[in-house]
Design a protein around this motif. Structure first.
Motif, mmCIF file in Angstrom:
data_model
loop_
_atom_site.group_PDB
_atom_site.id
_atom_site.type_symbol
_atom_site.label_atom_id
_atom_site.label_comp_id
_atom_site.label_asym_id
_atom_site.label_seq_id
_atom_site.Cartn_x
_atom_site.Cartn_y
_atom_site.Cartn_z
ATOM 1 N N ARG A 112 2.567 -5.043 -3.558
ATOM 2 C CA ARG A 112 1.976 -3.817 -3.026
ATOM 3 C C ARG A 112 0.674 -3.475 -3.731
ATOM 4 N NH1 ARG A 112 4.969 -0.822 0.436
ATOM 5 N NH2 ARG A 112 7.213 -1.145 0.501
ATOM 6 N N ARG A 113 0.484 -3.962 -4.956
ATOM 7 C CA ARG A 113 -0.738 -3.707 -5.715
ATOM 8 C C ARG A 113 -0.978 -2.211 -5.943
ATOM 9 N NH1 ARG A 113 -4.322 -7.977 -6.121
ATOM 10 N NH2 ARG A 113 -3.751 -9.851 -4.998
ATOM 11 N N THR A 114 0.068 -1.462 -6.133
ATOM 12 C CA THR A 114 -0.076 -0.042 -6.442
ATOM 13 C C THR A 114 0.394 0.201 -7.874
ATOM 14 O OG1 THR A 114 2.146 0.543 -5.677
ATOM 15 C CG2 THR A 114 0.367 0.555 -4.032
ATOM 16 N N ASP A 115 -0.031 1.331 -8.425
ATOM 17 C CA ASP A 115 0.392 1.672 -9.777
ATOM 18 C C ASP A 115 1.905 1.858 -9.851
ATOM 19 O OD1 ASP A 115 -2.125 1.571 -10.948
ATOM 20 O OD2 ASP A 115 -2.598 3.624 -10.395
ATOM 21 N N VAL A 116 2.488 2.452 -8.812
ATOM 22 C CA VAL A 116 3.939 2.661 -8.818
ATOM 23 C C VAL A 116 4.663 1.324 -8.792
ATOM 24 C CG1 VAL A 116 5.882 3.606 -7.520
ATOM 25 C CG2 VAL A 116 3.782 4.939 -7.760
ATOM 26 N N ALA A 117 4.197 0.385 -7.950
ATOM 27 C CA ALA A 117 4.822 -0.935 -7.891
ATOM 28 C C ALA A 117 4.692 -1.663 -9.228
ATOM 29 C CB ALA A 117 4.187 -1.762 -6.778
ATOM 30 N N ARG A 118 3.545 -1.521 -9.869
ATOM 31 C CA ARG A 118 3.358 -2.152 -11.185
ATOM 32 C C ARG A 118 4.318 -1.555 -12.212
ATOM 33 N NH1 ARG A 118 -2.251 -0.795 -12.770
ATOM 34 N NH2 ARG A 118 -1.753 -1.998 -14.645
ATOM 35 N N MET A 119 4.525 -0.243 -12.154
ATOM 36 C CA MET A 119 5.435 0.387 -13.108
ATOM 37 C C MET A 119 6.880 -0.005 -12.844
ATOM 38 S SD MET A 119 3.869 4.160 -14.028
ATOM 39 C CE MET A 119 3.539 4.759 -12.367
ATOM 40 N N VAL A 120 7.232 -0.227 -11.571
ATOM 41 C CA VAL A 120 8.585 -0.709 -11.265
ATOM 42 C C VAL A 120 8.754 -2.128 -11.800
ATOM 43 C CG1 VAL A 120 10.150 -1.370 -9.399
ATOM 44 C CG2 VAL A 120 8.883 0.784 -9.259
ATOM 45 N N ALA A 121 7.739 -2.973 -11.584
ATOM 46 C CA ALA A 121 7.817 -4.354 -12.064
ATOM 47 C C ALA A 121 7.909 -4.412 -13.582
ATOM 48 C CB ALA A 121 6.597 -5.132 -11.576
ATOM 49 N N ALA A 122 7.247 -3.464 -14.262
ATOM 50 C CA ALA A 122 7.265 -3.432 -15.727
ATOM 51 C C ALA A 122 8.457 -2.653 -16.267
ATOM 52 C CB ALA A 122 5.961 -2.815 -16.242
ATOM 53 N N GLN A 123 9.341 -2.176 -15.366
ATOM 54 C CA GLN A 123 10.546 -1.428 -15.731
ATOM 55 C C GLN A 123 10.228 -0.110 -16.424
ATOM 56 O OE1 GLN A 123 13.104 -4.103 -17.928
ATOM 57 N NE2 GLN A 123 13.541 -5.344 -16.109
ATOM 58 N N ILE A 124 9.043 0.419 -16.166
ATOM 59 C CA ILE A 124 8.708 1.767 -16.621
ATOM 60 C C ILE A 124 9.355 2.780 -15.686
ATOM 61 C CG2 ILE A 124 6.787 3.374 -17.009
ATOM 62 C CD1 ILE A 124 5.094 0.776 -17.513
ATOM 63 N N LEU A 125 9.395 2.435 -14.408
ATOM 64 C CA LEU A 125 10.164 3.174 -13.409
ATOM 65 C C LEU A 125 11.257 2.254 -12.887
ATOM 66 C CD1 LEU A 125 7.288 4.843 -11.333
ATOM 67 C CD2 LEU A 125 8.921 6.046 -12.801
ATOM 68 N N THR A 126 12.391 2.806 -12.549
ATOM 69 C CA THR A 126 13.482 2.007 -12.020
ATOM 70 C C THR A 126 13.718 2.371 -10.560
ATOM 71 O OG1 THR A 126 15.092 3.656 -12.778
ATOM 72 C CG2 THR A 126 14.605 1.826 -14.267
ATOM 73 N N PRO A 127 14.142 1.399 -9.743
ATOM 74 C CA PRO A 127 14.471 1.716 -8.352
ATOM 75 C C PRO A 127 15.502 2.840 -8.292
ATOM 76 C CG PRO A 127 14.420 -0.656 -8.686
ATOM 77 C CD PRO A 127 14.308 -0.042 -10.039
ATOM 78 N N GLY A 128 15.284 3.767 -7.402
ATOM 79 C CA GLY A 128 16.177 4.912 -7.293
ATOM 80 C C GLY A 128 15.674 6.143 -8.026
ATOM 81 N N LEU A 197 2.283 9.288 -16.622
ATOM 82 C CA LEU A 197 3.223 8.229 -16.981
ATOM 83 C C LEU A 197 2.515 6.884 -17.031
ATOM 84 C CD1 LEU A 197 6.299 7.788 -17.490
ATOM 85 C CD2 LEU A 197 6.475 7.205 -15.068
ATOM 86 N N ARG A 198 1.661 6.622 -16.046
ATOM 87 C CA ARG A 198 0.914 5.365 -16.020
ATOM 88 C C ARG A 198 -0.039 5.266 -17.204
ATOM 89 N NH1 ARG A 198 -3.984 5.192 -12.265
ATOM 90 N NH2 ARG A 198 -4.602 6.475 -14.031
#
Length: 207
Positions: A112-128, A197-198
């Motif tokens: 997706r190339r978004t900051d949110v997607a990057r944070m999910v991939a880096a486990q800074i944010l978790t699905p859900g 957060l980012r």
């Protein structure tokens, strides 16, 4: 004038210009600074807060990426999501387990190339993870999915690819600076914007 020890002092004009620039950026609009020669127009614009100009660049990048994803969406253009394999190839690919096939079909968060997607991939944010946007004293909630998409609690359905889009729909406005307006809630109930957060993750090297 480059005088040794000289300093610039803020004036009513520079303060007013900085306030107007912030107002215009928040509204995703345009403005023109005009007046007679020698009144400090250029200086006032150049001395606007650095974080304001940073916000301009970041917002422009986010809009360009959003436009790119919208125009070149393979499904929207009627194209296959993946290139077909060469039927004349001599070697057959190894058989995949159901789990591997599912993993292959699932789009990667970074795609997706978004900051949110990057944070999910880096486990800074978790699905859900639930996020909230407050507009005109009303809280609008959403959930981040495993690919960094935003699912509005009120409507559900297909996730939005960008927080700006989800925020605009939730607010009922044409635009929204989603990274500033969507927040997570920590264990104490304090709200932290996705942008904060980012920035913390970047500063710590986690992103």
């Amino acid at each position: 004038m480059k005088l040794a020890g000289a300093r610039l002092c803020p004036t009513r004009a520079t303060r007013l210009n900085a306030e107007n620039i912030k107002t215009v950026l928040d509204a995703d609009s345009m403005m023109c600074v005009h007046g007679g020669v020698g009144l400090g127009k250029s200086l006032a614009a150049e001395r606007s807060p650095r974080e304001t100009m940073t916000s301009v660049v970041q917002t422009r990048q986010e809009l360009y990426l959003c436009l790119f994803e919208h125009i070149w969406n393979p499904e929207r253009l009627g194209l296959p999501a993946a290139l077909p394999t060469d039927p004349g190839g001599a070697d057959e690919p190894p058989a995949q387990t159901p789990a591997a096939a599912t993993a292959r079909r699932r789009p990667a968060a970074g795609r997706r190339r978004t900051d949110v997607a990057r944070m999910v991939a880096a486990q800074i944010l978790t699905p859900g993870t639930r996020i909230v946007l407050t507009y005109r004293l009303t809280d609008h909630w959403a959930t981040i999915d495993e690919d960094g998409g935003i699912i509005l609690t009120a409507t559900g359905g297909t996730p939005y690819g960008r927080v700006d889009e989800a925020g605009a729909v939730a607010r009922g406005t044409k635009t929204c600076q989603g990274m500033n307006e969507w927040h997570i809630e920590d264990e104490t109930g304090a709200r932290i914007s996705l942008r904060t957060l980012r920035d913390r993750a970047v500063a710590s090297g986690a992103l």
